[in-house]
Design a protein around this motif. Structure first.
Motif, PDB file in Angstrom:
ATOM      1  N   ASN A  90       1.191  -0.975   0.027  1.00 10.56           N
ATOM      2  CA  ASN A  90       0.060   0.207   0.103  1.00 10.56           C
ATOM      3  C   ASN A  90       0.803   1.369  -0.041  1.00 10.56           C
ATOM      4  OD1 ASN A  90      -2.620   1.439   0.067  1.00 10.56           O
ATOM      5  ND2 ASN A  90      -1.502   2.233   2.030  1.00 10.56           N
ATOM      6  N   TYR A  91       0.027   2.177  -1.134  1.00 10.68           N
ATOM      7  CA  TYR A  91       1.137   3.435  -0.918  1.00 10.68           C
ATOM      8  C   TYR A  91       0.479   4.423  -1.681  1.00 10.68           C
ATOM      9  CZ  TYR A  91       5.285   6.501  -2.622  1.00 10.68           C
ATOM     10  OH  TYR A  91       6.060   7.485  -2.855  1.00 10.68           O
ATOM     11  N   THR A  92       0.012   5.290  -0.103  1.00  4.92           N
ATOM     12  CA  THR A  92      -0.887   6.487  -0.113  1.00  4.92           C
ATOM     13  C   THR A  92      -0.908   7.464   0.113  1.00  4.92           C
ATOM     14  OG1 THR A  92      -2.014   5.785   1.373  1.00  4.92           O
ATOM     15  CG2 THR A  92      -3.006   4.845  -0.175  1.00  4.92           C
ATOM     16  N   TYR A  93      -1.351   8.784  -0.680  1.00  8.78           N
ATOM     17  CA  TYR A  93      -1.057  10.234  -0.422  1.00  8.78           C
ATOM     18  C   TYR A  93      -2.406  10.551  -0.353  1.00  8.78           C
ATOM     19  CZ  TYR A  93       4.234  10.076  -0.584  1.00  8.78           C
ATOM     20  OH  TYR A  93       5.265   9.678  -0.305  1.00  8.78           O
ATOM     21  N   TYR A  94      -2.414  11.156   0.709  1.00  2.00           N
ATOM     22  CA  TYR A  94      -4.015  12.362   0.855  1.00  2.00           C
ATOM     23  C   TYR A  94      -4.138  13.377   1.458  1.00  2.00           C
ATOM     24  CZ  TYR A  94      -3.716   9.244   4.844  1.00  2.00           C
ATOM     25  OH  TYR A  94      -3.828   8.724   6.367  1.00  2.00           O
ATOM     26  N   PRO A  95      -4.919  15.039   1.395  1.00  2.00           N
ATOM     27  CA  PRO A  95      -5.344  15.943   2.183  1.00  2.00           C
ATOM     28  C   PRO A  95      -5.159  15.584   3.504  1.00  2.00           C
ATOM     29  CG  PRO A  95      -6.183  15.697   0.036  1.00  2.00           C
ATOM     30  CD  PRO A  95      -6.060  14.305   0.090  1.00  2.00           C
ATOM     31  N   ALA A  96      -4.578  16.640   4.390  1.00  5.69           N
ATOM     32  CA  ALA A  96      -4.775  16.179   6.072  1.00  5.69           C
ATOM     33  C   ALA A  96      -5.756  18.072   6.249  1.00  5.69           C
ATOM     34  CB  ALA A  96      -2.762  16.415   6.876  1.00  5.69           C
TER      35      ALA A  96
END
Length: 204
Positions: A90-96
């Motif tokens: 799994n490899y994810t980027y998302y806004p905080a």
């Protein structure tokens, strides 16, 4: 007490066999079920580890994550693991978001990188966990044990299950004054092929 893990591989077979002719001249059919279990000590253990970072921009998050993964992989290689022993799952980027003002406002980016790590030596698990946690992968879960010879062990269990079914059928035939003349059908019963159990033994 010393703890150890055992892998229990089970197999079950259903045999339909023909027996000698009955009084009316027809052949008899005898159906018998045989089961077998083989216990083996695991020689492989896998663990899932995740790293999570938050930064002001995606680029900064990527830089921090790359540093963590590089340190982790270097540490694993130093323990004798190869690149085939750890894979990214799994490899994810998302806004905080910051909700302190009532409305969600982006205040950075969250990054996650998950590795599935396989140890060919179960005794190396503690060292692996120490290495990955010290280098930034602080979420550890899904530890599972297995045997590298699972397929062969299951085939061995199947052979034992067939023998057990044949012995049952022979006894059933003998009780009826008949003799087994052949096998009509062999069916493998569907059920979980293996499970692990934990036991304890006196320390050596």
């Amino acid at each position: 007490m010393k703890q150890w893990i055992a892998m229990l591989l089970a197999a079950a077979m259903l045999l339909t066999m023909t027996a000698g002719a009955m009084a009316d001249g027809d052949e008899a059919e005898i159906t018998a079920q045989g089961s077998a279990q083989i216990t083996a000590e695991p020689d492989v253990v896998s663990v899932t580890a995740n790293a999570s970072v938050q930064a002001a921009t995606v680029s900064e998050a990527q830089t921090q994550m790359s540093a963590i993964i590089a340190a982790v992989t270097d540490g694993l290689k130093a323990l004798g693991l190869t690149e085939e022993d750890f894979v990214t799952t799994n490899y994810t980027y998302y806004p905080a978001y910051d909700y302190s003002t009532g409305n969600g406002v982006i205040n950075g980016y969250q990054a996650n990188h998950t590795l599935r790590i396989t140890c060919r030596d179960t005794k190396a698990l503690d060292a692996v966990i120490t290495t990955i946690t010290e280098n930034g992968m602080t979420e550890i879960y899904d530890v599972s044990y297995d045997v590298s010879t699972r397929a062969q062990l299951y085939r061995d269990a199947l052979a034992l299950a067939i023998t057990a079914a044949e012995e049952k059928a022979a006894k059933m035939a003998a009780a009826g004054g008949l003799t087994i003349t052949g096998i009509e059908q062999i069916t493998e019963n569907a059920h979980p092929a293996a499970r692990s159990t934990r036991a304890s033994a006196p320390a050596a």
